[in-house]
Design a protein around this motif. Structure first.
Motif, PDB file in Angstrom:
ATOM      1  N   THR A 186      38.675  38.253  45.036  1.00 39.50           N
ATOM      2  CA  THR A 186      37.547  38.743  45.149  1.00 39.50           C
ATOM      3  C   THR A 186      37.410  39.577  45.892  1.00 39.50           C
ATOM      4  OG1 THR A 186      36.425  37.323  44.383  1.00 39.50           O
ATOM      5  CG2 THR A 186      34.692  38.527  44.989  1.00 39.50           C
ATOM      6  N   ASP A 187      37.072  41.733  45.656  1.00 38.38           N
ATOM      7  CA  ASP A 187      37.279  42.783  46.143  1.00 38.38           C
ATOM      8  C   ASP A 187      35.494  42.480  45.661  1.00 38.38           C
ATOM      9  OD1 ASP A 187      37.384  45.012  46.619  1.00 38.38           O
ATOM     10  OD2 ASP A 187      39.143  45.872  45.634  1.00 38.38           O
ATOM     11  N   LEU A 188      35.356  43.068  47.155  1.00 35.50           N
ATOM     12  CA  LEU A 188      33.673  43.202  46.933  1.00 35.50           C
ATOM     13  C   LEU A 188      32.630  44.997  47.479  1.00 35.50           C
ATOM     14  CD1 LEU A 188      31.975  40.999  49.313  1.00 35.50           C
ATOM     15  CD2 LEU A 188      32.570  40.494  47.809  1.00 35.50           C
ATOM     16  N   GLN A 189      34.242  45.623  47.080  1.00 38.65           N
ATOM     17  CA  GLN A 189      34.667  46.976  47.300  1.00 38.65           C
ATOM     18  C   GLN A 189      35.332  47.810  46.085  1.00 38.65           C
ATOM     19  OE1 GLN A 189      34.197  49.077  50.165  1.00 38.65           O
ATOM     20  NE2 GLN A 189      33.793  50.476  50.014  1.00 38.65           N
ATOM     21  N   VAL A 190      34.701  48.330  44.856  1.00 37.58           N
ATOM     22  CA  VAL A 190      35.254  48.920  43.847  1.00 37.58           C
ATOM     23  C   VAL A 190      35.081  49.861  43.332  1.00 37.58           C
ATOM     24  CG1 VAL A 190      36.850  48.119  41.445  1.00 37.58           C
ATOM     25  CG2 VAL A 190      36.896  46.156  43.374  1.00 37.58           C
ATOM     26  N   ASN A 191      35.456  50.863  43.112  1.00 36.18           N
ATOM     27  CA  ASN A 191      34.785  52.540  43.152  1.00 36.18           C
ATOM     28  C   ASN A 191      35.119  52.567  41.670  1.00 36.18           C
ATOM     29  OD1 ASN A 191      33.559  52.810  45.897  1.00 36.18           O
ATOM     30  ND2 ASN A 191      35.866  52.804  46.709  1.00 36.18           N
ATOM     31  N   GLY A 192      36.649  52.027  42.041  1.00 37.33           N
ATOM     32  CA  GLY A 192      36.641  52.528  40.430  1.00 37.33           C
ATOM     33  C   GLY A 192      38.613  51.364  39.737  1.00 37.33           C
ATOM     34  N   GLY A 193      39.397  51.952  38.849  1.00 43.38           N
ATOM     35  CA  GLY A 193      40.237  51.649  38.295  1.00 43.38           C
ATOM     36  C   GLY A 193      40.885  51.413  36.736  1.00 43.38           C
ATOM     37  N   GLY A 194      42.103  51.790  36.921  1.00 35.19           N
ATOM     38  CA  GLY A 194      42.343  52.083  35.092  1.00 35.19           C
ATOM     39  C   GLY A 194      42.294  53.512  35.009  1.00 35.19           C
ATOM     40  N   GLY A 195      41.688  54.848  35.442  1.00 31.57           N
ATOM     41  CA  GLY A 195      41.394  56.350  35.312  1.00 31.57           C
ATOM     42  C   GLY A 195      40.153  56.053  35.450  1.00 31.57           C
ATOM     43  N   ARG A 235      37.383  46.272  35.142  1.00 32.18           N
ATOM     44  CA  ARG A 235      37.637  45.073  35.923  1.00 32.18           C
ATOM     45  C   ARG A 235      39.369  44.828  34.981  1.00 32.18           C
ATOM     46  NH1 ARG A 235      38.526  40.589  36.510  1.00 32.18           N
ATOM     47  NH2 ARG A 235      38.400  38.910  35.252  1.00 32.18           N
ATOM     48  N   ALA A 236      39.472  44.963  33.900  1.00 31.97           N
ATOM     49  CA  ALA A 236      40.445  45.287  33.614  1.00 31.97           C
ATOM     50  C   ALA A 236      42.042  45.509  33.625  1.00 31.97           C
ATOM     51  CB  ALA A 236      40.985  45.912  32.000  1.00 31.97           C
ATOM     52  N   ALA A 237      42.258  46.890  34.766  1.00 32.68           N
ATOM     53  CA  ALA A 237      42.278  47.149  35.187  1.00 32.68           C
ATOM     54  C   ALA A 237      42.753  46.607  36.950  1.00 32.68           C
ATOM     55  CB  ALA A 237      42.108  48.713  36.195  1.00 32.68           C
ATOM     56  N   HIS A 238      42.127  45.965  37.527  1.00 34.68           N
ATOM     57  CA  HIS A 238      42.318  45.087  39.064  1.00 34.68           C
ATOM     58  C   HIS A 238      42.971  43.945  38.021  1.00 34.68           C
ATOM     59  CE1 HIS A 238      40.476  47.876  41.612  1.00 34.68           C
ATOM     60  NE2 HIS A 238      40.484  48.187  40.320  1.00 34.68           N
ATOM     61  N   ARG A 239      42.209  42.927  36.989  1.00 35.54           N
ATOM     62  CA  ARG A 239      43.007  41.725  36.777  1.00 35.54           C
ATOM     63  C   ARG A 239      44.303  42.195  36.658  1.00 35.54           C
ATOM     64  NH1 ARG A 239      41.557  36.808  35.136  1.00 35.54           N
ATOM     65  NH2 ARG A 239      42.958  36.039  33.989  1.00 35.54           N
ATOM     66  N   GLY A 240      45.097  42.863  35.906  1.00 36.83           N
ATOM     67  CA  GLY A 240      46.304  43.423  36.154  1.00 36.83           C
ATOM     68  C   GLY A 240      47.001  43.389  37.359  1.00 36.83           C
ATOM     69  N   LEU A 241      46.457  43.545  38.192  1.00 39.58           N
ATOM     70  CA  LEU A 241      47.128  43.061  39.237  1.00 39.58           C
ATOM     71  C   LEU A 241      46.603  42.244  40.213  1.00 39.58           C
ATOM     72  CD1 LEU A 241      45.813  47.472  39.771  1.00 39.58           C
ATOM     73  CD2 LEU A 241      48.590  46.448  39.634  1.00 39.58           C
ATOM     74  N   GLY A 242      46.280  41.154  39.494  1.00 41.00           N
ATOM     75  CA  GLY A 242      45.749  40.318  40.613  1.00 41.00           C
ATOM     76  C   GLY A 242      44.604  39.687  40.524  1.00 41.00           C
ATOM     77  N   THR A 243      43.508  40.879  40.753  1.00 39.66           N
ATOM     78  CA  THR A 243      41.946  40.127  40.982  1.00 39.66           C
ATOM     79  C   THR A 243      41.088  39.416  40.212  1.00 39.66           C
ATOM     80  OG1 THR A 243      41.972  41.952  42.903  1.00 39.66           O
ATOM     81  CG2 THR A 243      39.846  41.793  42.142  1.00 39.66           C
ATOM     82  N   HIS A 244      40.476  38.978  40.365  1.00 34.58           N
ATOM     83  CA  HIS A 244      40.280  38.142  40.019  1.00 34.58           C
ATOM     84  C   HIS A 244      38.706  38.464  39.025  1.00 34.58           C
ATOM     85  CE1 HIS A 244      38.874  34.275  37.622  1.00 34.58           C
ATOM     86  NE2 HIS A 244      37.357  34.417  38.235  1.00 34.58           N
ATOM     87  N   ALA A 245      37.816  38.479  40.624  1.00 37.14           N
ATOM     88  CA  ALA A 245      36.649  39.629  40.895  1.00 37.14           C
ATOM     89  C   ALA A 245      36.253  40.249  41.591  1.00 37.14           C
ATOM     90  CB  ALA A 245      35.173  37.894  41.180  1.00 37.14           C
ATOM     91  N   ILE A 246      35.056  41.155  40.533  1.00 36.89           N
ATOM     92  CA  ILE A 246      34.783  42.539  41.675  1.00 36.89           C
ATOM     93  C   ILE A 246      33.345  42.853  41.614  1.00 36.89           C
ATOM     94  CG2 ILE A 246      36.930  43.513  40.606  1.00 36.89           C
ATOM     95  CD1 ILE A 246      35.264  45.058  38.696  1.00 36.89           C
ATOM     96  N   ALA A 292      57.807  37.943  47.391  1.00 36.10           N
ATOM     97  CA  ALA A 292      57.941  39.209  47.996  1.00 36.10           C
ATOM     98  C   ALA A 292      55.713  39.676  48.660  1.00 36.10           C
ATOM     99  CB  ALA A 292      58.210  40.482  47.835  1.00 36.10           C
ATOM    100  N   LEU A 293      55.484  38.310  48.179  1.00 34.25           N
ATOM    101  CA  LEU A 293      53.694  38.773  47.827  1.00 34.25           C
ATOM    102  C   LEU A 293      53.624  39.333  46.533  1.00 34.25           C
ATOM    103  CD1 LEU A 293      53.209  38.084  52.244  1.00 34.25           C
ATOM    104  CD2 LEU A 293      53.154  36.188  49.444  1.00 34.25           C
ATOM    105  N   GLY A 294      54.538  39.879  46.163  1.00 33.82           N
ATOM    106  CA  GLY A 294      53.991  40.475  44.717  1.00 33.82           C
ATOM    107  C   GLY A 294      53.018  39.945  43.943  1.00 33.82           C
ATOM    108  N   PHE A 295      52.337  40.205  43.322  1.00 39.82           N
ATOM    109  CA  PHE A 295      51.408  39.618  41.642  1.00 39.82           C
ATOM    110  C   PHE A 295      52.570  39.821  40.676  1.00 39.82           C
ATOM    111  CE2 PHE A 295      48.738  40.075  38.191  1.00 39.82           C
ATOM    112  CZ  PHE A 295      48.510  38.940  38.499  1.00 39.82           C
ATOM    113  N   ALA A 296      53.131  38.388  40.382  1.00 41.44           N
ATOM    114  CA  ALA A 296      53.454  37.967  39.283  1.00 41.44           C
ATOM    115  C   ALA A 296      52.980  37.322  37.694  1.00 41.44           C
ATOM    116  CB  ALA A 296      54.230  36.511  40.172  1.00 41.44           C
ATOM    117  N   GLY A 297      51.548  36.872  38.529  1.00 45.84           N
ATOM    118  CA  GLY A 297      50.742  37.341  36.520  1.00 45.84           C
ATOM    119  C   GLY A 297      49.873  35.801  36.830  1.00 45.84           C
ATOM    120  N   TRP A 298      49.110  35.688  35.869  1.00 49.44           N
ATOM    121  CA  TRP A 298      48.075  34.282  36.163  1.00 49.44           C
ATOM    122  C   TRP A 298      48.808  33.487  35.673  1.00 49.44           C
ATOM    123  CZ3 TRP A 298      43.898  35.656  38.298  1.00 49.44           C
ATOM    124  CH2 TRP A 298      43.440  37.006  38.576  1.00 49.44           C
ATOM    125  N   LEU A 299      48.155  32.148  35.905  1.00 50.55           N
ATOM    126  CA  LEU A 299      49.060  30.911  35.465  1.00 50.55           C
ATOM    127  C   LEU A 299      49.046  30.974  33.986  1.00 50.55           C
ATOM    128  CD1 LEU A 299      50.493  28.692  36.853  1.00 50.55           C
ATOM    129  CD2 LEU A 299      48.537  27.264  36.924  1.00 50.55           C
TER     130      LEU A 299
END
Length: 369
Positions: free
Chosen positions: A52-61, A77-88, A358-365
């Protein structure tokens, strides 16, 4: 569909646990318990709810200030979800009043969309000398026009985080904002330690990106940073290894009477999940050596997502993984009064993030099963 997932590590009941099996049925968690001798259908390294990210100025261009619309929010929202963030919390920074009003209207329109947890209003009620990349033309004291926006948002049931310089705000207006249930955060501020302590006693419960956009620690003039560290306030930190040196970050965590009240934010700009440059206030901002800078080379937001920041905090910053996960997930939600996300019966598999060794995001379950 009935599947048994065996993570090496599972975030369960507020801590990392080994040896658990997570059974899925029809896209949701049916049960969580010891794996025992059961043969899993899928093995993964780490399973946890998305960040959950409380400070998202932008993403995905897309920069929220430049596109304060339902479509802009969806792209970010779509850009951050693609990187493992559920809520912004889409974040609108210092700008004309009309931009703030449009951003609020967009969040009201988006309310109820999965992954939109509120709005963060960062400025324009900040200290000009601590504005960072914010546009000085639009800085103004907290006023009735902003209060009207806050009232509309809260009437719609939307959680609101407002970053301001408390030393510049009318105490009566601060009290009105706090009375609405707005979470007040000290940031972009030149507050003295005494002014910060007074603010914490009168409704300010959070500090925005500790150390950044505030006076540095000084042994004869401790300022907002020291007051924040020694308080019970919730504190946000940018864990990119650029905005805050790891030693200073560890020092802050070690000195806190409530270390469980620190969380991380991305402070992400449109380059996260998007192109490597964008325009802010008519000026080009670009990524150089992982740093997001303007033409003069000054920092202008961050080029990091939450799970990458969480991994850096652990692997480079030396903070225990269990603490890092809490700082990316449980603590920011608690700071905003949001219900916790859990690996528990009924949880959607689409809200559970899988991380590799390596603690990289591998995807949503739900996409891996």
């Amino acid at each position: 569909m009935n599947l048994l997932v065996a993570p090496d590590l599972t975030w369960f009941r507020g801590r990392l646990q080994e040896g658990l099996g997570v059974r899925l049925r029809d896209g949701r968690v049916a049960s969580v318990g010891p794996l025992g001798t059961d043969t899993p259908d899928l093995r993964v390294h780490l399973l946890m709810p998305g960040a959950t990210d409380l400070q998202v100025n932008g993403g995905g261009g897309v920069l929220f200030n430049a596109d304060p619309s339902l479509e802009g929010i969806a792209a970010i929202r779509a850009a951050h979800r693609g990187l493992g963030t559920h809520a912004i919390l889409p974040t609108v920074i210092t700008d004309a009043p009309e931009v703030l009003e449009a951003a609020a209207a967009a969040v009201i329109a988006a309310w109820g969309t999965t992954g939109i947890a509120g709005i963060h209003i960062e400025g324009p009620h900040i200290a000009p000398e601590r504005r960072g990349t914010h546009d000085a033309r639009h800085i103004r004291p907290l006023d009735s026009r902003t209060l009207a926006v806050l009232e509309r948002l809260r009437a719609a049931g939307i959680p609101v985080l407002l970053t301001l310089a408390p030393e510049r705000a009318d105490p009566a207006l601060l009290a009105r904002a706090a009375g609405l249930g707005v979470v007040l955060s000290a940031g972009h501020s030149s507050a003295t330690a005494e002014q910060a302590q007074a603010a914490f006693a009168h409704g300010v419960t959070m500090v925005t990106h500790l150390f950044n956009a505030m006076p540095p620690l000084h042994h004869r003039d401790p300022g907002l940073a020291a007051a924040a560290i020694l308080s019970d306030a919730w504190i946000g930190l940018i864990p990119d290894g650029i905005h805050v040196n790891w030693a200073m970050l560890r020092l802050a965590l070690a000195a806190r009477p409530r270390p469980d009240r620190c969380f991380i934010v991305s402070d992400a700009m449109p380059t996260v999940g998007g192109p490597d440059a964008f325009t802010l206030y008519g000026r080009r901002i670009e990524v150089r050596d992982r740093r997001l800078v303007n033409a003069e080379g000054a920092l202008a937001g961050a080029h990091v997502d939450m799970l990458t920041g969480m991994a850096r905090l652990h692997l480079q910053g030396g903070v225990p993984l269990e603490s890092c996960i809490a700082m990316a997930m449980d603590t920011p939600r608690a700071a905003m009064g949001l219900p916790p996300l859990e690996v528990a019966p009924g949880t959607s598999a689409g809200s559970l993030a899988v991380l590799d060794e390596a603690l990289g995001f591998a995807g949503w379950l739900d996409r891996l099963t």
